[in-house]
Motif scaffolding. Structure first.
Motif, mmCIF file in Angstrom:
data_model
loop_
_atom_site.group_PDB
_atom_site.id
_atom_site.type_symbol
_atom_site.label_atom_id
_atom_site.label_comp_id
_atom_site.label_asym_id
_atom_site.label_seq_id
_atom_site.Cartn_x
_atom_site.Cartn_y
_atom_site.Cartn_z
ATOM 1 N N ALA A 54 37.136 33.889 34.373
ATOM 2 C CA ALA A 54 37.811 32.626 34.664
ATOM 3 C C ALA A 54 37.169 31.462 33.906
ATOM 4 C CB ALA A 54 37.795 32.350 36.164
ATOM 5 N N GLU A 55 35.880 31.584 33.552
ATOM 6 C CA GLU A 55 35.253 30.567 32.706
ATOM 7 C C GLU A 55 35.931 30.528 31.335
ATOM 8 O OE1 GLU A 55 30.699 31.004 34.502
ATOM 9 O OE2 GLU A 55 31.199 31.724 32.502
ATOM 10 N N GLN A 56 36.297 31.702 30.838
ATOM 11 C CA GLN A 56 36.933 31.788 29.526
ATOM 12 C C GLN A 56 38.425 31.501 29.606
ATOM 13 O OE1 GLN A 56 35.814 35.624 27.802
ATOM 14 N NE2 GLN A 56 33.887 35.554 28.896
ATOM 15 N N ASP A 57 39.017 31.692 30.776
ATOM 16 C CA ASP A 57 40.443 31.438 30.982
ATOM 17 C C ASP A 57 40.633 30.840 32.368
ATOM 18 O OD1 ASP A 57 43.150 31.333 31.175
ATOM 19 O OD2 ASP A 57 43.513 33.449 30.776
ATOM 20 N N PRO A 58 40.506 29.500 32.492
ATOM 21 C CA PRO A 58 40.577 28.870 33.825
ATOM 22 C C PRO A 58 41.885 29.119 34.557
ATOM 23 C CG PRO A 58 39.742 27.328 32.177
ATOM 24 C CD PRO A 58 40.249 28.523 31.432
ATOM 25 N N LEU A 59 42.958 29.427 33.831
ATOM 26 C CA LEU A 59 44.239 29.629 34.498
ATOM 27 C C LEU A 59 44.320 30.954 35.229
ATOM 28 C CD1 LEU A 59 46.759 28.101 31.943
ATOM 29 C CD2 LEU A 59 45.732 27.067 33.956
ATOM 30 N N ILE A 60 43.266 31.801 35.118
ATOM 31 C CA ILE A 60 43.216 33.003 35.956
ATOM 32 C C ILE A 60 43.203 32.607 37.431
ATOM 33 C CG2 ILE A 60 41.680 34.876 36.693
ATOM 34 C CD1 ILE A 60 41.056 35.437 33.819
ATOM 35 N N ASP A 61 42.564 31.498 37.753
ATOM 36 C CA ASP A 61 42.654 30.873 39.080
ATOM 37 C C ASP A 61 42.353 31.865 40.211
ATOM 38 O OD1 ASP A 61 43.048 28.930 41.001
ATOM 39 O OD2 ASP A 61 45.199 29.280 41.123
ATOM 40 N N LEU A 62 41.092 32.186 40.395
ATOM 41 C CA LEU A 62 40.697 33.137 41.438
ATOM 42 C C LEU A 62 40.962 32.573 42.825
ATOM 43 C CD1 LEU A 62 37.246 34.432 40.148
ATOM 44 C CD2 LEU A 62 39.524 35.277 39.630
ATOM 45 N N ARG A 63 41.446 33.429 43.712
ATOM 46 C CA ARG A 63 41.603 33.090 45.132
ATOM 47 C C ARG A 63 40.906 34.171 45.937
ATOM 48 N NH1 ARG A 63 46.376 33.799 47.090
ATOM 49 N NH2 ARG A 63 46.236 32.268 48.761
ATOM 50 N N GLN A 64 39.853 33.776 46.647
ATOM 51 C CA GLN A 64 39.040 34.720 47.409
ATOM 52 C C GLN A 64 39.419 34.666 48.886
ATOM 53 O OE1 GLN A 64 36.531 36.809 46.427
ATOM 54 N NE2 GLN A 64 35.931 37.475 48.457
ATOM 55 N N ASP A 65 39.670 35.822 49.489
ATOM 56 C CA ASP A 65 39.946 35.922 50.922
ATOM 57 C C ASP A 65 38.856 36.791 51.532
ATOM 58 O OD1 ASP A 65 40.815 36.476 53.487
ATOM 59 O OD2 ASP A 65 42.931 36.514 52.923
ATOM 60 N N ASP A 66 37.908 36.141 52.221
ATOM 61 C CA ASP A 66 36.776 36.871 52.772
ATOM 62 C C ASP A 66 37.161 37.733 53.968
ATOM 63 O OD1 ASP A 66 35.070 35.834 50.898
ATOM 64 O OD2 ASP A 66 34.526 34.097 52.109
ATOM 65 N N VAL A 67 38.222 37.361 54.679
ATOM 66 C CA VAL A 67 38.644 38.160 55.826
ATOM 67 C C VAL A 67 39.169 39.518 55.358
ATOM 68 C CG1 VAL A 67 40.288 38.319 57.710
ATOM 69 C CG2 VAL A 67 39.105 36.165 57.276
ATOM 70 N N ARG A 68 40.077 39.487 54.387
ATOM 71 C CA ARG A 68 40.633 40.742 53.869
ATOM 72 C C ARG A 68 39.770 41.344 52.769
ATOM 73 N NH1 ARG A 68 44.732 37.045 54.356
ATOM 74 N NH2 ARG A 68 46.368 37.519 55.859
ATOM 75 N N GLN A 69 38.754 40.600 52.327
ATOM 76 C CA GLN A 69 37.892 41.023 51.225
ATOM 77 C C GLN A 69 38.729 41.350 49.990
ATOM 78 O OE1 GLN A 69 35.324 44.184 52.742
ATOM 79 N NE2 GLN A 69 33.824 42.648 53.364
ATOM 80 N N GLU A 70 39.566 40.373 49.612
ATOM 81 C CA GLU A 70 40.447 40.528 48.468
ATOM 82 C C GLU A 70 40.303 39.346 47.523
ATOM 83 O OE1 GLU A 70 44.127 42.926 50.666
ATOM 84 O OE2 GLU A 70 44.305 40.780 50.191
ATOM 85 N N VAL A 71 40.560 39.613 46.246
ATOM 86 C CA VAL A 71 40.568 38.567 45.233
ATOM 87 C C VAL A 71 41.916 38.604 44.520
ATOM 88 C CG1 VAL A 71 39.482 37.638 43.164
ATOM 89 C CG2 VAL A 71 38.080 38.775 44.889
ATOM 90 N N SER A 72 42.572 37.444 44.426
ATOM 91 C CA SER A 72 43.837 37.333 43.700
ATOM 92 C C SER A 72 43.604 36.588 42.395
ATOM 93 C CB SER A 72 44.880 36.579 44.530
ATOM 94 O OG SER A 72 45.151 37.249 45.732
ATOM 95 N N VAL A 73 44.344 36.965 41.350
ATOM 96 C CA VAL A 73 44.285 36.268 40.073
ATOM 97 C C VAL A 73 45.692 35.892 39.646
ATOM 98 C CG1 VAL A 73 42.173 37.409 39.314
ATOM 99 C CG2 VAL A 73 44.379 38.421 38.752
#
Length: 681
Positions: free
Chosen positions: A379-398
């Motif tokens: 995401a540093e190299q491509d900020p539009l990847i736009d990580l979304r972290q959900d700690d409850v479900r332990q999931e990462v969206s891009v």
């Protein structure tokens, strides 16, 4: 004393995928004497496609910089991806260009990405030459491609030569000269449309306009991005490339910046070195950055600049140059190095944001932490990847532009980080728009407000593209500035997820109420937090008030729409139209060619349906249908179930079971942990 820098031209090579821009880059480097042998994309040995994944797939994924000289002009050439999934790479490059070469295939003509690129280049007024490539290929056209360019790109073009033998290996480019019949007249007519004095002279006596004046005016209007000279040739055979290089030198605006002015540069790319350190690609517009200089992002520990095909270690990077700068540990793409450029807004967007997203999951549960770290670096190299972290479900969206980008992320994680991952089915990213005006407030020391803060907010809709504007409707001196800053920052964070879970991109938020308890101490002078407001009180309370205001105002979910152009055989229209209706596509215009053999349909289609149309089209049209589509706008979702985005753990407002652990004042004046209070929805 510093030696004067040569005139420098920062040049972008842009095209639809497979038009031949990377091959053209190789040919330019060879013609300039930088490389002895020309690499081939198919062989994976080109100068600019340095990633193993690029060489294997035969496409450009990351922008790359190479340099060469044309006579006395230093050219920094930036090769950009052509696939629409990597349009974010092109976006970042546009802000540092002095000029561009747009490559068009003489066989395929103007394609979907070509139209998006030139439309953006013209809007940004970036001087652009057009190079029609692959004139040696069977099926290459001259008049047909020129007509295609004039109809689909812009009529403000002028061919700079003819192509005898086009469509054969013997094709050659013959530049027009002063005595060529018709060229002077065509040139004069085009230039006169943008210059009243030239128009008057042309009307009085076309023959009175000397050729030298027309060439000078062509250069002037090209540098103002009013007209676009068109060159023809072949990157494979080298035909037309010397003439293109002369056009680059004569028609595009090379500059010599002021190295003694205050430093002003822009970061358009970030990569990591072998030891994991950040390396920033910086275009300097003025001034000089030297080793040991300090900026907000850190201290410069190393500099290299691009010279004759290589990046060479230097003590400084000066105005006009592009350099690789090390030591700026907190640097991000889009950062300004030194002072901002006057009249250039920070973070300006030129293309639509990604409209797709997916959940990334590691095959091994133990790799979750490593996956999040790796995605953070990507995401540093491509900020539009736009990580979304959900700690409850332990999931990462891009966020994504398309399926090819998903495949590239998967391969990169496997090859560079040793992580095997899977992806869920790609879904569409919608937005929410405020539809009315709503207000809410909470007052300090008044139930049910558990925080030592007073916050009131009013939310109003804003025009599309206006962004989020935060205003103060209270006196700035009514409380410490740090508390106002905490409210504004929290407002912007909270708007990443609206009532339905989607980002709210455009609205005006006004702070209507403010209050706090000043810093208080006991008799012995010790600070008592239970009696004093902190920035944390405002950060906790602001989301609650803002969501109440949004509920009062109401929001509407909008889905991304593509504008499509579909060319199909006339006898297949009866099968195509019902399929478009099932996909919720709306044709706006239907036209037929003169012979009635083909139909062109233009209209809108939901972004999530484009892939399905691509899959259906060959069967519906015997493989003869041609589809172009690109993001155009967002449209309110009508009928059916309104799409709702899954809530993330990082926004407590959107967890039904989330319990705020707050502190309440006790009769003794101290604070103690209280029973959890359910966040109001």
């Amino acid at each position: 004393m510093q030696s004067p820098l040569p005139h420098t031209l920062n040049l972008g090579i842009l095209a639809h995928v497979d038009a031949g821009k990377t091959s053209l880059t190789e040919r330019l480097l060879h013609a300039a004497g930088v490389i002895d042998e020309i690499g081939r994309v198919d062989d994976g040995n080109t100068q600019t496609d340095s990633l193993a994944l690029e060489r294997r797939r035969g496409i450009t994924i990351k922008s790359a910089v190479v340099s060469f000289r044309i006579d006395g002009t230093a050219v920094n050439l930036i090769d950009t991806p052509g696939h629409p999934d990597f349009i974010a790479e092109v976006e970042r490059v546009l802000s540092v260009l002095d000029g561009a070469v747009l490559v068009v295939s003489a066989v395929e003509g103007v394609q979907a990405q070509t139209r998006v690129l030139l439309r953006t280049l013209r809007r940004l007024r970036i001087p652009t030459l057009v190079f029609v490539n692959k004139t040696d290929r069977r099926g290459a056209r001259y008049e047909g491609v020129l007509r295609h360019i004039a109809e689909r790109l812009t009529p403000d073009v002028v061919p700079m030569g003819s192509v005898p033998g086009i469509g054969t290996r013997g094709a050659r480019f013959v530049p027009f000269a002063e005595g060529d019949e018709g060229f002077g007249a065509r040139l004069c007519e085009l230039l006169a449309e943008h210059d009243d004095a030239l128009l008057a002279a042309y009307v009085d006596d076309p023959a009175s306009l000397p050729y030298d004046r027309l060439r000078a005016e062509l250069a002037r209007q090209t540098r103002r991005a009013l007209v676009h000279p068109v060159f023809f040739g072949s990157a494979v055979t080298g035909v037309g490339v010397p003439e293109l290089m002369r056009g680059i030198r004569e028609l595009l605006p090379a500059r010599r910046g002021d190295a003694g002015a205050p430093a002003s540069g822009s970061v358009f790319k970030v990569e990591r070195g072998a030891a994991g350190e950040k390396i920033a690609y910086v275009r300097m517009f003025s001034g000089t950055v030297r080793v040991r200089d300090r900026f907000r992002e850190g201290k410069v520990t190393g500099v290299s600049v691009f010279e004759q095909g290589a990046d060479v270690p230097r003590d400084e990077v000066r105005a006009g140059q592009i350099g690789k700068v090390r030591g700026l540990g907190d640097v991000r793409i889009g950062d300004v190095i030194g002072v901002p450029r006057e009249g250039v807004p920070a973070g300006a967007r030129h293309f639509a944001p990604p409209t797709l997203e997916t959940v990334v999951s590691p095959l091994r549960a133990a790799d979750r932490g490593a996956l999040h770290l790796a995605l953070g670096q990507l995401a540093e190299q491509d900020p539009l990847i736009d990580l979304r972290q959900d700690d409850v479900r332990q999931e990462v969206s891009v966020s994504l532009y398309g399926e090819v980008q998903k495949e590239v992320i998967q391969a990169t994680l496997a090859e560079e980080y040793g992580l095997d991952v899977t992806f869920r089915e790609t879904t569409t990213i919608c937005v929410e728009r405020v539809v009315g005006t709503g207000a809410a407030h909470e007052v300090i020391d008044t139930d049910p407000n558990p925080f030592l803060a007073t916050v009131g907010l009013r939310v109003e809709p804003a025009p599309v593209g206006a962004g989020v504007e935060f205003r103060l409707g209270v006196e700035l001196g009514s409380m410490p500035y740090a508390f106002f800053r905490a409210v504004e920052e929290t407002v912007r964070e909270t708007l990443h997820q609206g009532l339905h879970g989607w980002r709210i991109p455009d609205c005006t938020v006004t702070m209507t109420h403010a209050g706090y308890w000043p810093r208080q101490s006991h008799a012995h002078g010790t600070f008592d937090k239970s009696m004093s407001s902190t920035a944390g009180d405002f950060r906790h309370l602001t989301p609650l008030v803002l969501m109440d205001a949004l509920r009062a105002a109401g929001t509407e979910v909008h889905e991304p729409m593509h504008r499509f152009r579909l060319d199909v055989p006339a006898d297949t229209v009866g099968a195509v139209l019902p399929a478009l209706a099932r996909l919720r596509a709306v044709p706006h215009t239907q036209t037929t060619d003169g012979a009635g053999a083909s139909y062109r349909l233009e209209g809108d289609i939901p972004a999530q349906r484009v892939h399905a149309l691509e899959q259906l089209l060959p069967g519906l049209t015997r493989g003869e249908g041609e589809l172009e589509s690109a993001f155009d706008h967002y449209r309110p979702v009508r009928g059916g179930t309104v799409p709702t985005r899954e809530r993330t753990d990082h926004d407590p407002l959107h967890r039904k079971d989330y319990l705020l652990r707050v502190v309440r004042r006790t009769s003794g004046g101290g604070r103690e942990d209280a029973a959890p209070v359910t966040a109001r929805r």
